[in-house]
Design a protein around this motif. Structure first.
Motif, PDB file in Angstrom:
ATOM      1  N   ALA A  39       0.720  -1.207   0.084  1.00  0.00           N
ATOM      2  CA  ALA A  39      -0.033  -0.031   0.153  1.00  0.00           C
ATOM      3  C   ALA A  39       0.826   1.239   0.090  1.00  0.00           C
ATOM      4  N   LEU A  40       1.982   1.476   0.528  1.00  0.00           N
ATOM      5  CA  LEU A  40       2.816   2.453   0.857  1.00  0.00           C
ATOM      6  C   LEU A  40       3.974   2.497   0.201  1.00  0.00           C
ATOM      7  N   GLY A  41       4.523   1.495  -0.402  1.00  0.00           N
ATOM      8  CA  GLY A  41       6.063   1.301  -1.141  1.00  0.00           C
ATOM      9  C   GLY A  41       5.913   1.797  -2.531  1.00  0.00           C
ATOM     10  N   ARG A  42       4.736   2.190  -3.147  1.00  0.00           N
ATOM     11  CA  ARG A  42       5.030   2.830  -4.369  1.00  0.00           C
ATOM     12  C   ARG A  42       5.433   4.276  -4.469  1.00  0.00           C
ATOM     13  N   ALA A  43       6.097   4.757  -5.292  1.00  0.00           N
ATOM     14  CA  ALA A  43       6.514   6.060  -5.560  1.00  0.00           C
ATOM     15  C   ALA A  43       5.630   7.173  -5.351  1.00  0.00           C
ATOM     16  N   ASP A  44       4.123   6.699  -6.073  1.00  0.00           N
ATOM     17  CA  ASP A  44       3.056   7.555  -5.900  1.00  0.00           C
ATOM     18  C   ASP A  44       2.016   7.350  -4.941  1.00  0.00           C
ATOM     19  N   ALA A  45       2.375   6.636  -3.999  1.00  0.00           N
ATOM     20  CA  ALA A  45       1.493   6.350  -3.059  1.00  0.00           C
ATOM     21  C   ALA A  45       1.285   7.662  -2.139  1.00  0.00           C
ATOM     22  N   VAL A  46      -0.055   7.666  -1.575  1.00  0.00           N
ATOM     23  CA  VAL A  46      -0.436   8.671  -0.750  1.00  0.00           C
ATOM     24  C   VAL A  46      -0.015   8.308   0.599  1.00  0.00           C
ATOM     25  N   LEU A  47       0.775   8.885   1.204  1.00  0.00           N
ATOM     26  CA  LEU A  47       1.326   8.614   2.626  1.00  0.00           C
ATOM     27  C   LEU A  47       0.699   9.137   3.761  1.00  0.00           C
ATOM     28  N   PRO A  48       0.506   8.203   4.710  1.00  0.00           N
ATOM     29  CA  PRO A  48      -0.154   8.658   5.835  1.00  0.00           C
ATOM     30  C   PRO A  48       0.622   9.875   6.675  1.00  0.00           C
ATOM     31  N   ASP A  49      -0.057  10.432   7.666  1.00  0.00           N
ATOM     32  CA  ASP A  49       0.651  11.255   8.655  1.00  0.00           C
ATOM     33  C   ASP A  49       1.479  10.578   9.603  1.00  0.00           C
ATOM     34  N   LEU A  50       1.317   9.247   9.779  1.00  0.00           N
ATOM     35  CA  LEU A  50       1.875   8.229  10.859  1.00  0.00           C
ATOM     36  C   LEU A  50       1.679   6.688  10.444  1.00  0.00           C
ATOM     37  N   LEU A  51       2.771   6.224  10.410  1.00  0.00           N
ATOM     38  CA  LEU A  51       2.550   4.693  10.366  1.00  0.00           C
ATOM     39  C   LEU A  51       3.005   4.160  11.635  1.00  0.00           C
ATOM     40  N   VAL A  52       2.185   3.312  12.234  1.00  0.00           N
ATOM     41  CA  VAL A  52       2.203   2.455  13.426  1.00  0.00           C
ATOM     42  C   VAL A  52       2.360   0.966  13.142  1.00  0.00           C
ATOM     43  N   THR A  53       3.758   0.356  13.483  1.00  0.00           N
ATOM     44  CA  THR A  53       3.521  -0.953  12.992  1.00  0.00           C
ATOM     45  C   THR A  53       4.177  -1.718  14.371  1.00  0.00           C
ATOM     46  N   ASP A  54       3.571  -3.043  14.384  1.00  0.00           N
ATOM     47  CA  ASP A  54       4.553  -3.973  15.215  1.00  0.00           C
ATOM     48  C   ASP A  54       5.737  -4.302  14.806  1.00  0.00           C
ATOM     49  N   VAL A  55       6.554  -4.766  15.747  1.00  0.00           N
ATOM     50  CA  VAL A  55       7.754  -5.324  15.246  1.00  0.00           C
ATOM     51  C   VAL A  55       7.692  -6.634  14.386  1.00  0.00           C
ATOM     52  N   ARG A  56       6.936  -7.482  15.342  1.00  0.00           N
ATOM     53  CA  ARG A  56       7.063  -9.020  15.053  1.00  0.00           C
ATOM     54  C   ARG A  56       5.462  -9.399  14.412  1.00  0.00           C
ATOM     55  N   MET A  57       5.408  -9.806  12.894  1.00  0.00           N
ATOM     56  CA  MET A  57       4.438  -9.681  12.345  1.00  0.00           C
ATOM     57  C   MET A  57       4.740 -11.216  11.346  1.00  0.00           C
ATOM     58  N   PRO A  58       3.627 -11.510  10.625  1.00  0.00           N
ATOM     59  CA  PRO A  58       3.489 -13.003  10.008  1.00  0.00           C
ATOM     60  C   PRO A  58       4.644 -12.547   8.712  1.00  0.00           C
ATOM     61  N   PRO A  59       5.046 -13.668   8.203  1.00  0.00           N
ATOM     62  CA  PRO A  59       4.605 -15.129   8.512  1.00  0.00           C
ATOM     63  C   PRO A  59       5.531 -15.723   9.842  1.00  0.00           C
ATOM     64  N   SER A  60       6.757 -15.229   9.909  1.00  0.00           N
ATOM     65  CA  SER A  60       7.721 -15.701  10.802  1.00  0.00           C
ATOM     66  C   SER A  60       7.575 -15.226  12.196  1.00  0.00           C
ATOM     67  N   HIS A  61       6.787 -14.161  12.284  1.00  0.00           N
ATOM     68  CA  HIS A  61       6.763 -13.269  13.626  1.00  0.00           C
ATOM     69  C   HIS A  61       7.992 -13.140  14.326  1.00  0.00           C
ATOM     70  N   THR A  62       8.890 -12.612  13.652  1.00  0.00           N
ATOM     71  CA  THR A  62      10.228 -12.088  14.164  1.00  0.00           C
ATOM     72  C   THR A  62      10.255 -10.704  13.940  1.00  0.00           C
TER      73      THR A  62
END
Length: 219
Positions: A39-62
């Protein structure tokens, strides 16, 4: 404010979404790091004012969430990112801040339970500030007795922890209920003891603290 959340725990994602929506923010959620990057990796992506992300996510949860955040910051250096972690993982914090500290935050998930503290972190990071959970510094100091940090006094360690949160000297003085000259003296002393040049910029101060901890075997 537009906020994107990447969190695979549906309950936490729902809770964060409700909390931030109640504060008047527009929230979009993702349960995988891949979908966030798409969603956000494209050069023309409309960026949010803030990205909140967990460290550990699928598939490996590392560290998928962290790596996605680092990748997106490389594409969009001005994208504010607030990383959530279940535990103190200082090596992750160092990697996140390696390219700069402006508009970056690293906090423990326990901090979310304190609504005011979490909302303060959201506001500060989205405005271009820096937030590092004080537990990152506190636990590292506790885990490494006999390190060069032992040269610091108790008050200097308190100042160091507050500096790592991205707080200015004036904010530190307010938190510790002491005068500004006293804080300035502690900052000067701890920089001298740690072999770091003093800097007026709060973001450089945070990065200097993290780099010093990393260089001294605190991973």
């Amino acid at each position: 404010m537009r906020i994107v959340i990447a969190e695979d725990s549906v309950l936490l994602l729902d809770g964060l979404t409700r909390l931030l929506t109640a504060e008047g923010h527009e929230v979009t959620g993702h349960v995988t790091a891949d979908s966030m990057v798409t969603a956000l990796g494209r050069a023309d992506a409309v960026l949010p004012d803030l990205l909140v992300t967990d460290v550990r996510m699928p598939p490996s949860h590392t560290d998928e969430g962290l790596r996605a955040a680092v990748h997106l910051r490389s594409l969009h250096p001005d994208l504010p990112v607030l990383v959530l972690s279940q535990y103190v993982e200082q090596s992750y914090a160092s990697e996140l801040f390696a390219r700069g500290a402006r508009g970056l935050g690293y906090v423990l998930k326990d901090r979310v339970a304190d609504v005011d503290e979490f909302l303060d972190a959201v506001a500060r990071v989205s405005a271009g500030g820096t937030v590092v959970d004080p537990e990152v510094v506190t636990q590292i100091i506790a885990r490494h007795p006999g390190s060069d940090l032992d040269v610091l006094t108790r008050r200097e360690r308190e100042v160091l922890a507050l500096m790592a949160e991205g707080r200015s000297n004036a904010a530190i003085a307010d938190r510790l209920v002491v005068g500004l000259p006293a804080v300035e003296k502690h900052v000067t002393n701890l920089f001298m003891k740690l072999g770091l040049p003093p800097a007026a910029d709060d973001h450089r101060r945070v990065l200097a603290v993290l780099r010093w901890l990393d260089q001294n075997g605190t991973r």
